[in-house]
Design a protein around this motif. Structure first.
Motif, PDB file in Angstrom:
ATOM      1  N   GLY A 149       3.654  -3.257   2.600  1.00  0.00           N
ATOM      2  CA  GLY A 149       2.916  -4.347   1.939  1.00  0.00           C
ATOM      3  C   GLY A 149       3.732  -5.055   0.878  1.00  0.00           C
ATOM      4  O   GLY A 149       3.908  -6.199   0.885  1.00  0.00           O
ATOM      5  N   LEU A 150       4.003  -4.050  -0.113  1.00  0.00           N
ATOM      6  CA  LEU A 150       4.930  -4.733  -1.134  1.00  0.00           C
ATOM      7  C   LEU A 150       6.336  -4.864  -0.673  1.00  0.00           C
ATOM      8  O   LEU A 150       6.748  -5.649  -1.446  1.00  0.00           O
ATOM      9  CB  LEU A 150       5.084  -3.401  -2.254  1.00  0.00           C
ATOM     10  N   LEU A 153       5.800  -8.193   0.364  1.00  0.00           N
ATOM     11  CA  LEU A 153       5.082  -9.198  -0.654  1.00  0.00           C
ATOM     12  C   LEU A 153       6.361  -9.788  -1.385  1.00  0.00           C
ATOM     13  O   LEU A 153       6.230 -11.016  -1.805  1.00  0.00           O
ATOM     14  CB  LEU A 153       4.277  -8.511  -1.434  1.00  0.00           C
ATOM     15  N   TYR A 157       6.207 -13.690  -0.811  1.00  0.00           N
ATOM     16  CA  TYR A 157       5.273 -14.305  -1.568  1.00  0.00           C
ATOM     17  C   TYR A 157       6.130 -14.595  -3.139  1.00  0.00           C
ATOM     18  O   TYR A 157       5.985 -15.769  -3.509  1.00  0.00           O
ATOM     19  CB  TYR A 157       4.281 -13.320  -1.982  1.00  0.00           C
ATOM     20  N   LEU A 165      -1.534 -15.101  -1.792  1.00  0.00           N
ATOM     21  CA  LEU A 165      -2.592 -14.060  -1.913  1.00  0.00           C
ATOM     22  C   LEU A 165      -3.856 -14.819  -1.841  1.00  0.00           C
ATOM     23  O   LEU A 165      -4.071 -15.900  -1.724  1.00  0.00           O
ATOM     24  CB  LEU A 165      -2.413 -13.348  -3.395  1.00  0.00           C
ATOM     25  N   HIS A 202      -2.500 -17.530   4.608  1.00  0.00           N
ATOM     26  CA  HIS A 202      -3.065 -16.497   3.479  1.00  0.00           C
ATOM     27  C   HIS A 202      -3.181 -15.241   4.600  1.00  0.00           C
ATOM     28  O   HIS A 202      -3.168 -14.052   4.088  1.00  0.00           O
ATOM     29  CB  HIS A 202      -4.418 -16.947   2.999  1.00  0.00           C
ATOM     30  N   LEU A 205       0.596 -12.455   6.295  1.00  0.00           N
ATOM     31  CA  LEU A 205       1.186 -11.572   5.934  1.00  0.00           C
ATOM     32  C   LEU A 205       0.222 -10.195   5.749  1.00  0.00           C
ATOM     33  O   LEU A 205       0.699  -8.966   6.076  1.00  0.00           O
ATOM     34  CB  LEU A 205       1.540 -12.014   4.266  1.00  0.00           C
ATOM     35  N   PRO A 206      -1.117 -10.359   5.310  1.00  0.00           N
ATOM     36  CA  PRO A 206      -1.831  -8.935   5.348  1.00  0.00           C
ATOM     37  C   PRO A 206      -2.076  -8.617   6.856  1.00  0.00           C
ATOM     38  O   PRO A 206      -2.319  -7.330   6.948  1.00  0.00           O
ATOM     39  CB  PRO A 206      -3.205  -9.293   4.725  1.00  0.00           C
ATOM     40  N   ILE A 282      -3.754  -4.994  -2.063  1.00  0.00           N
ATOM     41  CA  ILE A 282      -2.468  -5.629  -2.399  1.00  0.00           C
ATOM     42  C   ILE A 282      -2.501  -7.046  -2.355  1.00  0.00           C
ATOM     43  O   ILE A 282      -1.768  -7.776  -3.134  1.00  0.00           O
ATOM     44  CB  ILE A 282      -1.202  -4.805  -1.344  1.00  0.00           C
ATOM     45  N   PHE A 283      -3.155  -7.461  -1.202  1.00  0.00           N
ATOM     46  CA  PHE A 283      -3.174  -8.975  -0.992  1.00  0.00           C
ATOM     47  C   PHE A 283      -4.214  -9.756  -1.447  1.00  0.00           C
ATOM     48  O   PHE A 283      -4.400 -11.022  -1.287  1.00  0.00           O
ATOM     49  CB  PHE A 283      -2.889  -9.280   0.366  1.00  0.00           C
TER      50      PHE A 283
END
Length: 337
Positions: A149-150, A153, A157, A165, A202, A205-206, A282-283
């Motif tokens: 995830g990071l 991100l 992002y 986010l 939104h 990504l997650p 994270i998100f």
């Protein structure tokens, strides 16, 4: 056993299992200490704290507390959520809708990509697509969710600002009614393309991060099943009849290879709901995972117990759906007790 009889038998066992889960989770949470801390303030006197314990029946024996909690559960009262400063029943629906939307999106990505890549790897065994699929499955199974995830991100992002986010942009969704609590579906109901694409930005990504691990498992299972199916006699017979290779793969090999993969897909969906904790943190996704994490840190036992109950119910429902689907896909399967 007929599917209808099996379904009725499993549904009859459901309340018994949930009762057992409730006893275990209530007992374990009480062993961690009194939940009065979530309701008390630092400047309260001992008498005020004692009055607070009496108000919530915390001065009674644990069996009496459990009976009162179960009684409230049947009335739709799951207690007070200290982290949300609201009744649990008012908060859990909103949090569950957010997590369910994320899990459904991740599940769709995992199934479509996993089945397609696994099928290609099984058909092209020991060739470039197979090597790529195996590398993908190894990475998906070994990469921690929070690290992946990071990793996504930072470019998408921080650098490009493609995927923000949270769940939505407040200005866009301020006028949207939320009948389902799932923002993409609510935007469709409201006939608002702007709100839909904002919710989708939104969500992407997650959902991809959450789906990555499940995709790896589905790819591995689908590849193994396809390799086995492609070596069966009915595939050779279909080819001997002169059927095109695409028809043989789609209607014969892949259909049978999906049988063992169905179990993995069903169980993966349950774990997607449960495994959304790191992704939601994270998100900044305001779902069950973020909610229960805050509850654990604050010692909010009412929230924790409600989360465990709904998670247990989800897993049992998913397992039942997988068993029924398996029986429908393969009539040779005999459903047991």
């Amino acid at each position: 056993m007929q599917i209808r009889d099996y379904l009725l038998r499993r549904l009859a066992l459901l309340p018994v299992i949930m009762l057992g889960v409730s006893v275990i989770v209530f007992t374990l949470t009480r062993f961690t200490g009194s939940p009065v801390g979530i309701y008390a303030s630092p400047n309260m006197s001992p008498d005020e704290i004692a009055a607070l314990e009496a108000r919530y029946l915390l001065d009674q024996p644990i069996p009496f507390q459990y009976a009162a909690w179960i009684g409230g559960l049947f009335r739709g009262d799951l207690g007070w959520s200290g982290v949300s400063v609201a009744p649990v029943t008012e908060v859990i629906g909103l949090k569950f809708a957010a997590t369910l939307e994320l899990a459904i999106a991740a599940g769709l990505i995992a199934v479509f990509v996993g089945v397609a890549l696994g099928t290609l790897a099984g058909v092209r065994r020991n060739k470039a697509p197979d090597h790529v699929a195996r590398l993908f499955s190894i990475l998906g199974a070994s990469t921690p969710t929070f690290w992946f995830g990071l990793l996504l991100l930072v470019p998408f992002y921080l650098w490009l600002d493609w995927f923000p986010l949270g769940r939505s942009t407040p200005d866009i969704f301020s006028s949207i009614i939320h009948p389902t609590g799932m923002y993409t579906l609510d935007a469709i109901i409201a006939l608002s393309p702007v709100a839909f694409f904002d919710a989708l930005r939104h969500l992407v990504l997650p959902a991809v991060v959450l789906a990555f691990g499940a995709m790896a498992i589905i790819v591995r299972m689908m590849r193994s099943s396809m390799v086995e199916a492609m070596s069966e006699e009915y595939v050779d017979a279909a080819r001997a009849k002169g059927l095109p290779n695409k028809i043989v793969i789609r209607r014969h090999a892949r259909r049978n290879a999906l049988l063992p993969t169905t179990t993995v897909i069903g169980l993966s969906f349950g774990f997607l709901l449960q495994g959304a904790v790191a992704v939601e943190l994270i998100f900044r996704w305001p779902g069950l995972g973020q909610w229960v994490t805050s509850a654990v840190l604050a010692g909010d036992q009412a929230t924790i117990m409600a989360y465990v109950l709904i998670t247990a119910l989800i897993f049992m429902t998913v397992n039942l759906a997988v068993d029924i689907a398996y029986a429908y896909l393969d009539r040779r399967v005999v459903l047991g007790g």
